[in-house]
Scaffold this motif. Structure first.
Motif: not given
Length: 309
Positions: A80-105
């Protein structure tokens, strides 16, 4: 202290020069906990326990069970952690993931990478030394399929759901291998049950989040092929799931409680899938199916556990 900056848009999973200047806030332990995807940890521990319990014929060695569950939790959290790491910039583009700590910085990518790798090493140590090497190999294979194959594949092909199903079907093998130190037919039928279940489950979610995936540029099946083809493939997977689930009665120490439960739950699942061809509200149907698929998995695991007693 806060440092203002913006993430550079890139598909690279590796730290870039701009990562140094990502907006950082005071991260809490809850932020790191959420990055391990605790909901996924919990659901996968349920199937790990079911595999362990059935293989032990309801007479588990408690110490082995504890270490197996710990090792499985650690490696799932690592994924889960490595998936969040890998997808951190992609997550910024989607509503359901944009607030993840990796996406927000809020959490620095390096910290997430270190967390994922530490959890991975800890899991392999626990499983190899305190359970057995085969359980560790099963865990590692699931991790590889999830982090190194599924995660990058979801950017390029609709087959990502199928590949992801492989990693999601590994937990019961971890539990089974922890007890028997081998993978006999009963173990592989458990694997197939989880593998076949996942495509209808996650394709229903993809239908519910189709616009989110579209905005993220992900080639999920509902985005690329539409709802009609998605529902057709979901029915195919569900139709295969019913007979495979009944085969466990022949190759594992489960009784008639399991057989009856698997039959009833499987028929209901198939009926719901068939209703998808006639529904006038695809989103409402997908929501109903997604909810039932969670009931199905929970009921199947409960039936295995009860029936093995």
């Amino acid at each position: 202290m806060e440092h203002e900056a913006t993430l550079k848009n890139s598909d690279s999973p590796f730290p870039s020069a701009t990562d140094t200047f990502i907006q950082e806030k005071s991260a809490t332990w809850r932020d790191y906990w959420q990055l391990t995807k605790p909901g996924i940890i919990l659901s996968n521990l349920l199937t790990t326990f079911a595999g362990f319990w059935v293989a032990s014929e309801a007479s588990p060695d408690v110490a082995t069970l504890i270490f197996t569950m710990l090792g499985a939790a650690l490696i799932i959290g690592s994924g889960g952690a490595l998936n969040n790491y890998w997808d951190r910039e992609l997550d910024q583009k989607m509503q359901r993931t944009k607030n993840r700590a990796t996406a927000t910085g809020k959490v620095h990518p390096r910290n997430v990478l270190v967390l994922g790798l530490v959890l991975l090493v800890a899991s392999l140590v626990v499983l190899t030394l305190l359970v057995n090497p085969l359980a560790a190999v099963c865990a590692l294979m699931g991790h590889i399929f999830y982090v190194l194959i599924y995660t990058p594949m979801k950017r390029v092909t609709t087959l990502n759901t199928v590949i992801g199903g492989i990693s999601g079907a590994m937990p019961p093998l971890i539990g089974w291998a922890a007890v028997t130190e081998n993978l006999d037919p009963g173990a592989w039928i458990l694997f197939l049950i989880l593998f076949l279940w996942q495509s209808p489950h996650f394709l229903a979610l993809a239908m519910l989040k189709v616009e989110d995936y579209r905005s993220g540029g992900l080639p999920m099946l509902p985005v690329v092929r539409g709802f009609a083809e998605t529902k057709r493939q979901m029915f195919f997977w569900g139709a295969a799931l019913l007979p495979v689930s009944l085969m466990l009665f022949l190759y594992a120490p489960v009784g008639y409680v399991y057989l009856a439960t698997a039959t009833i739950l499987g028929v209901i699942y198939l009926v719901l899938l068939f209703q998808g061809f006639k529904t006038k509200d695809d989103i409402a149907w997908a929501k109903k199916l997604f909810g039932y698929s969670l009931i199905y998995l929970t009921g199947m695991c409960a039936a295995m556990i009860i029936s093995a007693i």
